[in-house]
Design a protein around this motif. Structure first.
Motif, PDB file in Angstrom:
ATOM      1  N   GLU A  41       0.835  -1.207   0.000  1.00 36.70           N
ATOM      2  CA  GLU A  41       0.000   0.000   0.000  1.00 36.70           C
ATOM      3  C   GLU A  41       0.869   1.256   0.000  1.00 36.70           C
ATOM      4  O   GLU A  41       1.773   1.379   0.835  1.00 36.70           O
ATOM      5  N   ILE A  54      -4.258  -0.305   8.239  1.00 41.72           N
ATOM      6  CA  ILE A  54      -4.663  -1.206   7.148  1.00 41.72           C
ATOM      7  C   ILE A  54      -4.891  -2.614   7.687  1.00 41.72           C
ATOM      8  O   ILE A  54      -5.893  -3.258   7.376  1.00 41.72           O
ATOM      9  N   SER A  57      -8.097  -2.884   9.682  1.00 41.58           N
ATOM     10  CA  SER A  57      -9.288  -2.777   8.824  1.00 41.58           C
ATOM     11  C   SER A  57      -9.550  -4.086   8.080  1.00 41.58           C
ATOM     12  O   SER A  57     -10.673  -4.361   7.672  1.00 41.58           O
ATOM     13  N   ARG A  58      -8.522  -4.909   7.915  1.00 42.85           N
ATOM     14  CA  ARG A  58      -8.679  -6.212   7.256  1.00 42.85           C
ATOM     15  C   ARG A  58      -9.226  -7.274   8.200  1.00 42.85           C
ATOM     16  O   ARG A  58      -9.960  -8.154   7.769  1.00 42.85           O
ATOM     17  N   THR A  68     -19.318  -2.506   6.912  1.00 46.04           N
ATOM     18  CA  THR A  68     -17.904  -2.727   6.590  1.00 46.04           C
ATOM     19  C   THR A  68     -17.044  -1.863   7.505  1.00 46.04           C
ATOM     20  O   THR A  68     -17.458  -0.800   7.961  1.00 46.04           O
ATOM     21  N   VAL A  69     -15.829  -2.352   7.741  1.00 44.50           N
ATOM     22  CA  VAL A  69     -14.842  -1.592   8.504  1.00 44.50           C
ATOM     23  C   VAL A  69     -13.723  -1.247   7.536  1.00 44.50           C
ATOM     24  O   VAL A  69     -13.091  -2.117   6.962  1.00 44.50           O
ATOM     25  N   THR A  70     -13.516   0.044   7.339  1.00 42.81           N
ATOM     26  CA  THR A  70     -12.538   0.541   6.374  1.00 42.81           C
ATOM     27  C   THR A  70     -11.340   1.142   7.118  1.00 42.81           C
ATOM     28  O   THR A  70     -11.408   1.381   8.329  1.00 42.81           O
ATOM     29  N   PRO A  71     -10.259   1.434   6.388  1.00 42.36           N
ATOM     30  CA  PRO A  71      -9.158   2.154   7.033  1.00 42.36           C
ATOM     31  C   PRO A  71      -9.615   3.480   7.654  1.00 42.36           C
ATOM     32  O   PRO A  71      -9.139   3.860   8.721  1.00 42.36           O
ATOM     33  N   GLN A  72     -10.573   4.148   7.025  1.00 43.22           N
ATOM     34  CA  GLN A  72     -11.076   5.413   7.568  1.00 43.22           C
ATOM     35  C   GLN A  72     -11.785   5.184   8.905  1.00 43.22           C
ATOM     36  O   GLN A  72     -11.708   6.026   9.804  1.00 43.22           O
ATOM     37  N   THR A  73     -12.463   4.046   9.041  1.00 44.74           N
ATOM     38  CA  THR A  73     -13.101   3.711  10.318  1.00 44.74           C
ATOM     39  C   THR A  73     -12.037   3.601  11.399  1.00 44.74           C
ATOM     40  O   THR A  73     -12.170   4.196  12.478  1.00 44.74           O
TER      41      THR A  73
END
Length: 121
Positions: A41, A54, A57-58, A68-73
């Motif tokens: 990344e 990252i 979030s994975r 969903t859980v994102t990097p922004q979350t």
């Protein structure tokens, strides 16, 4: 049967755009890909500390009612919650802290220090 998912409760909770607080969630065990692929990344290459964002979030598969859980979350978690998730990740993936022996260059005394995994928390 191998347990691959673990429930957790954040100390403070993620606050979404509507003001809802999400404290409970599920984290799954990490795979080799979870730890290797984020290294490609650009955000991680520019800032190695971003690896933890990252990676989490994975492996966080549910957080409250979020779909969903994102990097922004993960970026928007309180620091206490981020530290909690890092510790929880290490606990369920059994990444025990490693002890490293060092020798003081001045007095020659040998000491042991802990090398902390996943982002240095």
């Amino acid at each position: 049967m191998l347990q691959t998912e673990y429930e957790f409760t954040l100390p403070r909770g993620y606050v979404d755009d509507d003001g809802n607080i999400h404290r409970t969630g599920i984290m799954r065990l990490a795979t080799a890909a979870d730890e290797i692929l984020p290294l490609k990344e650009p955000r991680v290459q520019n800032n190695p500390a971003y690896l933890v964002v990252i990676l989490l979030s994975r492996v966080v598969v549910r957080l409250g009612s979020l779909s969903t859980v994102t990097p922004q979350t993960i970026e928007n978690l309180y620091t206490a919650d981020l530290a909690y998730l890092q510790d929880f990740y290490n606990e369920i993936n059994q990444t025990d802290p490693r002890m490293i022996s060092l020798r003081c260059p001045k007095c020659g005394e040998e000491i042991s220090v802990e090398a902390t995994p996943l982002g240095g928390s």
